[in-house]
Design an enzyme around this catalytic site. Structure first.
Site, short mmCIF file in Angstrom:
data_model
loop_
_atom_site.label_atom_id
_atom_site.label_comp_id
_atom_site.label_asym_id
_atom_site.label_seq_id
_atom_site.Cartn_x
_atom_site.Cartn_y
_atom_site.Cartn_z
N GLY A 1 0.85 -1.19 0.00
CA GLY A 1 0.00 0.00 0.00
C GLY A 1 0.89 1.24 0.00
N THR B 1 1.64 3.36 -2.27
CA THR B 1 1.34 4.56 -3.08
C THR B 1 0.17 5.35 -2.48
OG1 THR B 1 -0.01 3.14 -4.48
CG2 THR B 1 2.21 3.64 -5.27
N GLY B 2 -0.21 4.99 -1.26
CA GLY B 2 -1.33 5.69 -0.60
C GLY B 2 -0.85 6.90 0.20
N ASP B 3 -1.82 7.70 0.62
CA ASP B 3 -1.53 8.91 1.41
C ASP B 3 -0.75 8.62 2.68
OD1 ASP B 3 -2.77 10.50 -0.34
OD2 ASP B 3 -4.21 11.35 1.08
N ARG C 1 1.28 -1.17 -7.47
CA ARG C 1 0.79 -1.80 -8.69
C ARG C 1 1.30 -1.12 -9.96
NH1 ARG C 1 -5.13 -3.82 -8.53
NH2 ARG C 1 -5.06 -2.54 -6.67
N LYS D 1 -4.54 0.69 11.20
CA LYS D 1 -5.92 0.75 11.65
C LYS D 1 -6.82 1.28 10.53
CE LYS D 1 -7.55 4.46 12.37
NZ LYS D 1 -7.29 5.43 11.30
N ASP E 1 -1.79 1.98 16.42
CA ASP E 1 -2.67 3.12 16.62
C ASP E 1 -1.71 4.27 16.87
OD1 ASP E 1 -4.10 5.22 17.80
OD2 ASP E 1 -5.64 3.84 18.52
N HIS E 2 -1.48 5.11 15.88
CA HIS E 2 -0.35 6.04 15.99
C HIS E 2 -0.54 7.07 17.10
CE1 HIS E 2 -2.72 8.83 13.48
NE2 HIS E 2 -1.90 9.78 13.84
N GLU F 1 -10.16 18.21 13.20
CA GLU F 1 -9.27 18.34 12.03
C GLU F 1 -9.81 19.38 11.07
OE1 GLU F 1 -7.27 14.71 10.53
OE2 GLU F 1 -9.09 13.77 11.29
N HIS G 1 -8.38 5.80 18.07
CA HIS G 1 -7.70 6.89 18.79
C HIS G 1 -8.50 7.39 20.00
CE1 HIS G 1 -5.37 6.69 15.23
NE2 HIS G 1 -6.01 7.57 14.51
N LYS H 1 -7.29 22.55 13.62
CA LYS H 1 -6.76 21.22 13.89
C LYS H 1 -6.19 21.23 15.30
CE LYS H 1 -3.41 17.70 12.43
NZ LYS H 1 -4.17 16.47 12.41
C1 BG6 Z 1 -5.68 8.71 11.05
C2 BG6 Z 1 -6.98 8.85 10.33
O1 BG6 Z 1 -5.64 7.55 11.83
O2 BG6 Z 1 -5.47 9.84 11.89
C3 BG6 Z 1 -7.03 10.15 9.55
O3 BG6 Z 1 -7.14 7.75 9.45
C4 BG6 Z 1 -6.71 11.32 10.44
O4 BG6 Z 1 -8.31 10.33 8.95
C5 BG6 Z 1 -5.42 11.07 11.20
O5 BG6 Z 1 -6.59 12.47 9.63
C6 BG6 Z 1 -5.15 12.17 12.21
O6 BG6 Z 1 -3.88 11.97 12.74
P1 BG6 Z 1 -3.03 13.20 13.29
O7 BG6 Z 1 -1.80 12.56 13.86
O8 BG6 Z 1 -2.73 14.08 12.11
O9 BG6 Z 1 -3.90 13.86 14.30
#
Ligand code: BG6
Length: 446
Positions: A11, A13-15, A45, A136, A165-166, A204, A228, A317
């Site tokens: 994955g 090439t994803g954001d 791909r 996640k 879960d970052h 956000e 989160h 944000k």
């Molecule tokens: C991700 C979500 O887990 O967390 C995104 O999939 C969200 O939609 C992002 O924008 C927010 O993370 P942070 O660290 O920028 O607050």
């Protein structure tokens, strides 16, 4: 430095890879946490040269000399990871070494990728460890998550599985438990007799950007609340374990998650213009905003509302936790403890104090602790911290299967509630969330 560990991203090439993973791995490279032979294999791909592949990461990286050196460690590899036959082509990599596989894909591919890696003996641990990071959300609902978990557990030992879960890698989230554990002045007041309410906010400014395909299946509930937000609720509300060991912390978090009670006070919203975003189907009812009042069925938290709020395309944000203490006399302002998670990191305590001079009036004052001010040099981002932990084999900041299972059980119930409720359409980038909820009478934002 982590010895001889390589990484492969599915994955790529994803954001997520461009915005979080590549910058995080680059940071680890700059801080010399990766070995000299480090290899990053990015699976995608499309047919790209390395330069074409790396182009979207942004000019600020391409301008750095170190990034040009870092590029020598990256290999873009063209392969369709949804085709199990294609995995044979990966034989050219040396899987006798240590490898971390990062699945930055939709959860429906977790099983296929794990089984295909296994079928080709790439997960063999005879000479080097093999660990898999699962991005996640882990699954799309409770049943789906259970099926995926069973399938991967048939192949992997629990210590090879990293459910990321970052938010758990963020400094101030890590600080919640330590603040409670090592400040008796706080922990002694951490209960219903002293606390009026708790607010947890992740707001956000961005809309769904290029992630319409993923987001429309997920919505704010599965994208933010199931993981989160519930992790933060758990850290705030859990009983403190005897020792801060990973297993004791996770077990206490899971115990408190099981005590979450839903109420009828919920708001689901969608920002105006959501349907015009890329890959969003006309008429989609996906929520881009969720606010809920929760209760916790425990002695410590009896009748204390936990207000959670998260959404996209809001005015600012930021992420924070606000703990409001009970007022005692007259009109004196309540004490408020605010844990700022981002963009600032810190703890603020609002108190009452005498106005300077001859007056005996009382005024609000704030005691500020700026966490970021204590930083020496560059701090690792949440993703660099967690990726490093993965290579080092430290699972302290990763969610356990039990917590994920419990969170899904709750979210499945909320999905049913949502189906019966009206979706509020809100104007993007305004302080909409404040007005609506203040009007509702159960939300006060600072
Ligand atoms: C991700 C979500 O887990 O967390 C995104 O999939 C969200 O939609 C992002 O924008 C927010 O993370 P942070 O660290 O920028 O607050």
């Amino acid at each position: 430095m982590v010895k001889n560990c390589h990484m492969m991203i599915f994955g790529s090439t994803g954001d997520l890879t461009y915005q979080k993973l590549l910058p995080a791995i680059f940071d680890l490279y700059k801080s010399k946490d990766l070995c000299d032979q480090f290899q990053l294999v990015c699976i995608g791909r499309k047919a790209y040269t390395l330069d074409e592949y790396l182009e979207p990461i942004g000019e600020q990286y391409h301008k750095q000399i170190e990034f040009h050196d870092f590029k020598k460690h990256i290999l873009y590899f063209q392969m369709d990871f949804t085709n199990s036959e294609a995995y044979k082509t990966l034989t050219q990599f040396d899987f006798t070494k240590h490898w971390v596989f990062y699945l930055a894909t939709a959860p429906r591919f977790f099983r296929l990728i794990t089984e295909s890696l296994q079928a080709n003996q790439y997960l063999d641990q005879e000479n080097g460890f093999k660990r898999i990071v699962f991005e996640k959300p882990f699954g799309e609902n409770f049943e789906d998550a259970k099926t995926i978990n069973q399938a991967i557990r048939n192949i992997l030992e629990e210590d090879q599985i990293y459910r990321i879960d970052h938010y758990l890698g963020k400094e101030m989230i890590q600080n919640i438990l330590l603040t409670r554990m090592y400040n008796n002045v706080i922990e002694m007041l951490w209960h219903k007799d002293a606390i009026e309410s708790v607010e947890i906010v992740i707001s956000e400014k961005d809309g769904v950007k290029n992630r319409g395909n993923y987001y429309d299946h997920s919505g704010a509930l599965k994208d933010m609340v199931q993981n989160h937000i519930f992790q933060i609720v758990a850290l705030i509300a859990m009983e403190l374990p005897e020792n801060l060991t990973p297993s004791e912390i996770r077990s206490e978090k899971n115990k408190i998650l099981k005590k979450i009670q839903l109420t009828t006070d919920n708001v689901f919203g969608q920002y105006e213009g959501y349907h015009q975003e890329k890959d969003i189907p006309e008429g989609s009812k996906t929520e881009t905003f969720v606010a809920m009042k929760l209760l916790i069925d425990s002695k410590r938290w009896e009748n204390v509302p936990f207000y959670i709020k998260t959404g996209k395309a809001l005015a600012i944000k930021h992420a924070h936790v606000v703990v409001r203490f009970k007022k005692n006399k007259g009109n004196v302002n309540e004490n408020v403890l605010m844990i700022e998670i981002q963009p600032e990191e810190g703890i603020y305590l609002q108190m009452n104090s005498k106005m300077p001079g001859i007056s005996t009036d009382v005024t609000k004052v704030t005691m500020n602790y700026c966490h970021s001010c204590l930083k020496y040099g560059a701090e690792p981002s949440a993703y660099s911290r967690l990726l490093l932990d993965t290579m080092l084999g430290d699972k302290s900041l990763f969610a356990s299967w039990e917590e994920i299972e419990t969170s899904w059980e709750i979210v499945d119930k909320v999905v049913k509630i949502k189906e019966k409720q009206e979706l509020v359409i809100y104007e993007p980038y305004k302080m909409w969330d404040q007005y609506v909820l203040v009007e509702k009478g159960w939300w006060i934002d600072d």
